[in-house]
Design a protein around this motif. Structure first.
Motif, PDB file in Angstrom:
ATOM      1  N   ARG A 272       0.815  -0.893  -0.286  1.00  0.00           N
ATOM      2  CA  ARG A 272      -0.030  -0.030   0.004  1.00  0.00           C
ATOM      3  C   ARG A 272       0.938   1.305   0.018  1.00  0.00           C
ATOM      4  N   SER A 273       2.061   1.421   0.762  1.00  0.00           N
ATOM      5  CA  SER A 273       2.702   2.519   0.709  1.00  0.00           C
ATOM      6  C   SER A 273       3.586   2.776  -0.635  1.00  0.00           C
ATOM      7  N   ASP A 274       3.866   1.771  -1.031  1.00  0.00           N
ATOM      8  CA  ASP A 274       4.627   1.955  -2.550  1.00  0.00           C
ATOM      9  C   ASP A 274       3.550   2.197  -3.494  1.00  0.00           C
ATOM     10  N   LEU A 275       2.475   2.018  -3.226  1.00  0.00           N
ATOM     11  CA  LEU A 275       1.332   2.132  -4.388  1.00  0.00           C
ATOM     12  C   LEU A 275       1.202   3.621  -4.209  1.00  0.00           C
ATOM     13  N   LYS A 276       1.142   4.295  -2.988  1.00  0.00           N
ATOM     14  CA  LYS A 276       0.892   5.584  -2.783  1.00  0.00           C
ATOM     15  C   LYS A 276       1.948   6.466  -3.171  1.00  0.00           C
ATOM     16  N   LYS A 278       4.960   5.615  -5.127  1.00  0.00           N
ATOM     17  CA  LYS A 278       5.745   5.491  -6.472  1.00  0.00           C
ATOM     18  C   LYS A 278       4.543   5.190  -7.806  1.00  0.00           C
ATOM     19  N   VAL A 279       3.401   5.154  -7.421  1.00  0.00           N
ATOM     20  CA  VAL A 279       2.362   5.209  -8.469  1.00  0.00           C
ATOM     21  C   VAL A 279       1.235   6.889  -8.386  1.00  0.00           C
ATOM     22  N   ILE A 280       0.801   6.709  -7.325  1.00  0.00           N
ATOM     23  CA  ILE A 280      -0.301   7.698  -7.015  1.00  0.00           C
ATOM     24  C   ILE A 280       0.192   9.107  -6.966  1.00  0.00           C
ATOM     25  N   ASP A 281       1.226   9.216  -6.162  1.00  0.00           N
ATOM     26  CA  ASP A 281       2.219  10.566  -5.922  1.00  0.00           C
ATOM     27  C   ASP A 281       3.259  10.819  -6.758  1.00  0.00           C
ATOM     28  N   ASN A 282       3.465   9.914  -7.851  1.00  0.00           N
ATOM     29  CA  ASN A 282       4.412  10.118  -8.578  1.00  0.00           C
ATOM     30  C   ASN A 282       3.937  11.107  -9.752  1.00  0.00           C
ATOM     31  N   ASN A 284       5.434  12.275 -12.550  1.00  0.00           N
ATOM     32  CA  ASN A 284       5.971  11.665 -13.716  1.00  0.00           C
ATOM     33  C   ASN A 284       4.829  10.687 -14.348  1.00  0.00           C
ATOM     34  N   PHE A 285       4.719   9.684 -13.311  1.00  0.00           N
ATOM     35  CA  PHE A 285       3.995   8.496 -13.731  1.00  0.00           C
ATOM     36  C   PHE A 285       2.595   8.993 -13.915  1.00  0.00           C
ATOM     37  N   ARG A 286       2.056   9.948 -13.177  1.00  0.00           N
ATOM     38  CA  ARG A 286       0.707  10.446 -13.177  1.00  0.00           C
ATOM     39  C   ARG A 286       0.425  10.912 -14.656  1.00  0.00           C
ATOM     40  N   ASN A 287       1.390  11.556 -15.486  1.00  0.00           N
ATOM     41  CA  ASN A 287       1.295  11.920 -16.945  1.00  0.00           C
ATOM     42  C   ASN A 287       0.740  10.789 -17.794  1.00  0.00           C
ATOM     43  N   PHE A 288       1.620   9.683 -17.499  1.00  0.00           N
ATOM     44  CA  PHE A 288       1.174   8.506 -18.503  1.00  0.00           C
ATOM     45  C   PHE A 288      -0.355   7.999 -17.880  1.00  0.00           C
ATOM     46  N   LEU A 289      -0.396   7.980 -16.823  1.00  0.00           N
ATOM     47  CA  LEU A 289      -2.091   7.715 -16.402  1.00  0.00           C
ATOM     48  C   LEU A 289      -3.024   8.641 -16.777  1.00  0.00           C
ATOM     49  N   GLU A 290      -2.694   9.962 -16.984  1.00  0.00           N
ATOM     50  CA  GLU A 290      -3.700  10.520 -17.545  1.00  0.00           C
ATOM     51  C   GLU A 290      -3.988  10.324 -19.006  1.00  0.00           C
ATOM     52  N   VAL A 292      -4.729   7.195 -19.959  1.00  0.00           N
ATOM     53  CA  VAL A 292      -5.788   6.240 -19.907  1.00  0.00           C
ATOM     54  C   VAL A 292      -6.568   6.369 -18.585  1.00  0.00           C
ATOM     55  N   PRO A 293      -7.718   7.264 -18.777  1.00  0.00           N
ATOM     56  CA  PRO A 293      -8.578   7.639 -17.463  1.00  0.00           C
ATOM     57  C   PRO A 293      -9.050   6.225 -16.793  1.00  0.00           C
ATOM     58  N   GLU A 294      -9.248   5.234 -17.660  1.00  0.00           N
ATOM     59  CA  GLU A 294      -9.825   4.040 -16.849  1.00  0.00           C
ATOM     60  C   GLU A 294      -8.985   3.602 -16.027  1.00  0.00           C
ATOM     61  N   VAL A 295      -7.737   3.346 -16.399  1.00  0.00           N
ATOM     62  CA  VAL A 295      -6.488   2.858 -15.538  1.00  0.00           C
ATOM     63  C   VAL A 295      -6.176   3.763 -14.258  1.00  0.00           C
ATOM     64  N   ARG A 296      -6.483   5.133 -14.723  1.00  0.00           N
ATOM     65  CA  ARG A 296      -6.070   6.098 -13.341  1.00  0.00           C
ATOM     66  C   ARG A 296      -6.886   5.505 -12.377  1.00  0.00           C
ATOM     67  N   GLU A 297      -8.367   5.744 -12.768  1.00  0.00           N
ATOM     68  CA  GLU A 297      -9.480   5.507 -11.925  1.00  0.00           C
ATOM     69  C   GLU A 297      -9.653   4.272 -11.196  1.00  0.00           C
ATOM     70  N   LEU A 298      -9.101   3.069 -11.718  1.00  0.00           N
ATOM     71  CA  LEU A 298      -8.895   1.756 -11.204  1.00  0.00           C
ATOM     72  C   LEU A 298      -7.871   1.959 -10.040  1.00  0.00           C
ATOM     73  N   VAL A 299      -6.611   2.813 -10.362  1.00  0.00           N
ATOM     74  CA  VAL A 299      -5.603   2.634  -9.288  1.00  0.00           C
ATOM     75  C   VAL A 299      -6.242   3.310  -8.124  1.00  0.00           C
ATOM     76  N   ASN A 300      -6.801   4.582  -8.244  1.00  0.00           N
ATOM     77  CA  ASN A 300      -7.477   5.380  -7.159  1.00  0.00           C
ATOM     78  C   ASN A 300      -8.457   4.387  -6.604  1.00  0.00           C
ATOM     79  N   ASP A 301      -9.441   3.790  -7.180  1.00  0.00           N
ATOM     80  CA  ASP A 301     -10.611   3.162  -6.505  1.00  0.00           C
ATOM     81  C   ASP A 301      -9.839   2.140  -5.756  1.00  0.00           C
TER      82      ASP A 301
END
Length: 442
Positions: A272-276, A278-282, A284-290, A292-301
């Motif tokens: 959970r801490s790495d997900l927060k 390295k992915v959600i608060d990253n 740089n990677f957030r620009n990639f997630l933008e 593909v909105p469906e993938v961004r939403e499933l990560v946040n969910d």
């Protein structure tokens, strides 16, 4: 979400042999929400565009989509020089698109004749360079022959030619170029051990690398780890991929792929801490997630414990993911790992859980959920027991009261021992019971 049967394994050799030959895989089940083949193919260039189109045609199970993919592949092939791939695609079309999309023997003969002349010229030039021992010319000669073989679909020969440039590289730039060529061909050949080796070799060059090259190497390393089922390492490489990648590596991977591959591998393997972090608060990677909105939403969910919504997004994405040339054989494993992680996280904070409530949250039946929980308990992933009659899961938490008493007793014993030691030392000093060393003998 009920877990379906395994997806048939991909035949990497199909790519190596111009995507032809061998038996066709049985088509995957497909939903009514079909993939936009034209928009999908537009993300890629070169041989990977052809490989992905043929792969979709083999797997989709929908004739209209299959013919659209084959038509696009046919038109794309005619812009290049791979006559064997042209033959393979013409056979797959089998006259279903009319006479215009049949085997063009005149084109095949023209390209083959021109290829023989070009090959002979390149080999003669290389022999001349080798006779004169001009290192830079020899390196460029092998590169040109490698490019020739690659364009004609002779990937093994292209690989050998690119490798031979290694002995003639005189600068870091030459080494990086050689590594990138070998990585490209190795990915198409499915030889991912070579991909990892040459990514490391490129990263170890003494000069600092261009940010675009660094991003390409991260993406290639992520692909290599994904193919070898090292999902945590793959996730790390994908989330570290710089946004400089953009569309600069379209001959291998699209930025949308980095988002999808990275997010799914991270959900399946990160805590959970790495997900927060390295992915959600990253950022740089957030620009990639933008992208593909469906993938961004499933990560946040998933992070927000909205597991029903997260699993719902995954199910919607599944048909398209099964048509991805790199991801398809990992979909079932990743989905199972993500689901199990969600179940474990759901149960972790509670002493008891009502299975009816939990089944509603996970959009499944109580009986199916009970089987999943039993499997996780057997694998020692959940410390709990199931009351099957009342449909309640009881966590096996340690007896905190007893643990606290034991800790207090241990601390008291340690304190008593330390006090006795101090008193003994004080009494020894008081009564001068001290061992003194005698006079030193000369």
């Amino acid at each position: 979400m009920d877990v379906e049967g395994e997806v048939p394994a991909a035949a990497a050799a199909a790519i190596a042999n111009g995507l032809g030959g061998g038996e066709e895989a049985s088509p995957a089940p497909f939903s009514a929400e079909q993939l936009d083949v034209e928009a999908y193919a537009a993300q890629y260039s070169g041989r990977t565009r052809l490989a992905r189109l043929v792969f979709i045609a083999e797997r989709c199970g929908v004739e209209a989509m299959q013919l659209e993919a084959l038509r696009m592949a046919y038109d794309e092939i005619k812009k290049g020089e791979d006559v064997q791939l042209h033959r393979d695609v013409a056979v797959k079309i089998n006259g279903r698109l009319g006479p215009r999309y049949g085997l063009d023997q005149a084109w095949v003969d023209t390209v083959s004749r021109r290829a023989e002349q070009r090959k002979e010229k390149l080999e003669n030039e290389l022999n001349g360079y080798r006779t004169n021992l001009i290192k830079e010319s020899i390196r460029m000669g092998y590169n040109d022959i490698g490019d020739f073989f690659y364009a004609h679909g002779q990937l093994s020969d292209a690989f050998k030619s690119y490798i031979r440039t290694r002995d003639y590289c005189t600068t870091s730039k030459h080494i990086v170029q050689m590594c990138m060529n070998v990585i490209l061909v190795s990915i198409e050949l499915g030889q991912f051990a070579h991909v990892s080796n040459y990514v490391s070799k490129a990263e170890q060059t003494p000069d600092s690398l261009d940010p675009i090259i660094v991003a390409k190497l991260r993406a290639a390393a992520g692909l290599a780890n994904l193919e070898t089922k090292k999902y945590k390492l793959a996730a790390r490489k994908f989330v570290e991929t710089g946004i400089e990648l953009g569309n600069n590596y379209s001959e291998v991977i699209a930025p949308q792929d980095v988002a999808v591959y990275g997010a799914l591998c991270a959900l399946a393997s990160f805590d959970r801490s790495d997900l927060k972090s390295k992915v959600i608060d990253n950022i740089n990677f957030r620009n990639f997630l933008e992208l593909v909105p469906e993938v961004r939403e499933l990560v946040n969910d998933f992070y927000a414990s909205r597991y029903g919504s997260c699993l719902g997004h995954l199910e919607k994405l599944k048909p398209n993911l099964l048509l991805d040339i790199h991801l398809h054989e990992h979909v079932e494993t990743l989905y199972t790992d993500i689901r199990h992680k969600a179940i474990i996280q759901y149960t972790l904070p509670f002493i008891s859980v009502d299975l009816n409530t939990m089944a509603t949250a996970f959009k499944t039946s109580v009986s199916m959920l009970e089987k999943e929980l039993a499997a996780l308990i057997t694998e020692n992933k959940i410390q709990a027991r199931i009351d099957s009659h009342n449909k309640i899961l009881y966590a096996r938490h340690a007896d905190q009261r007893n643990t606290t008493f034991q800790r207090v007793l241990q601390t008291g014993n340690e304190f008593e021992r330390d006090v006795k030691s101090m008193l003994l030392r004080a009494n020894l000093l008081k009564h001068d019971y001290i061992q003194r060393s005698g006079p030193r003998k000369m």
